[in-house]
Design a protein around this motif. Structure first.
Motif, PDB file in Angstrom:
ATOM      1  N   GLU A   1      50.368   9.337 -12.534  1.00 40.37           N
ATOM      2  CA  GLU A   1      50.315   8.282 -11.537  1.00 40.37           C
ATOM      3  C   GLU A   1      50.358   8.881 -10.143  1.00 40.37           C
ATOM      4  N   LYS A   2      49.560   8.312  -9.243  1.00 38.05           N
ATOM      5  CA  LYS A   2      49.547   8.777  -7.867  1.00 38.05           C
ATOM      6  C   LYS A   2      50.480   7.941  -7.030  1.00 38.05           C
ATOM      7  N   SER A   3      51.138   8.570  -6.123  1.00 33.45           N
ATOM      8  CA  SER A   3      52.018   7.887  -5.195  1.00 33.45           C
ATOM      9  C   SER A   3      51.179   7.148  -4.153  1.00 33.45           C
ATOM     10  N   PRO A   4      51.693   6.034  -3.627  1.00 29.84           N
ATOM     11  CA  PRO A   4      50.967   5.372  -2.530  1.00 29.84           C
ATOM     12  C   PRO A   4      50.805   6.290  -1.317  1.00 29.84           C
ATOM     13  N   TRP A   5      51.693   7.257  -1.179  1.00 27.13           N
ATOM     14  CA  TRP A   5      51.572   8.194  -0.061  1.00 27.13           C
ATOM     15  C   TRP A   5      50.339   9.083  -0.206  1.00 27.13           C
ATOM     16  N   ALA A   6      49.891   9.308  -1.420  1.00 29.26           N
ATOM     17  CA  ALA A   6      48.683  10.105  -1.618  1.00 29.26           C
ATOM     18  C   ALA A   6      47.476   9.380  -1.034  1.00 29.26           C
TER      19      ALA A   6
END
Length: 106
Positions: free
Chosen positions: A40-45
């Motif tokens: 899963e990717k962080s929203p910060w990415a």
């Protein structure tokens, strides 16, 4: 004593960094928070993509401005380099969107 890195081919085992973070928390095993899924990717990415987009266009525009000043051109380099940055960023953005739509392997 440090443990050796775990074979990444085994999906059930934790990665070396996850294991190191878990061991260094100092909490007993039953109190440790679950580690996030590495797929899963962080929203910060995604926020970083926007900053990368804006930063690279700004950098290319500034470089074009300096080249125009140096060569005495009339906005040729600034337009060309800005378009190159825009096309390159759109390619990366589309590639990231296609990778986000792929089903996760388990």
């Amino acid at each position: 004593m440090l443990k050796q890195p775990i074979d990444p081919s085994d999906d059930k085992k934790k990665s070396y960094l996850d294991d190191l973070a878990n061991r260094s928390s100092g909490l007993p095993e039953h109190q440790k928070p679950p580690l996030p899924d590495s797929h899963e990717k962080s929203p910060w990415a995604y926020a970083g993509l926007g900053l990368q987009f804006a930063g690279s266009i700004g950098l290319f525009a500034f470089a074009g401005y300096k080249i125009d000043q140096w060569q005495g051109w009339n906005n040729v380099a600034i337009i060309t380099l800005t378009l190159i940055a825009l096309v390159g960023n759109m390619y990366l953005l589309i590639k990231e969107a296609l990778n986000a739509d792929k089903p996760k392997k388990k």
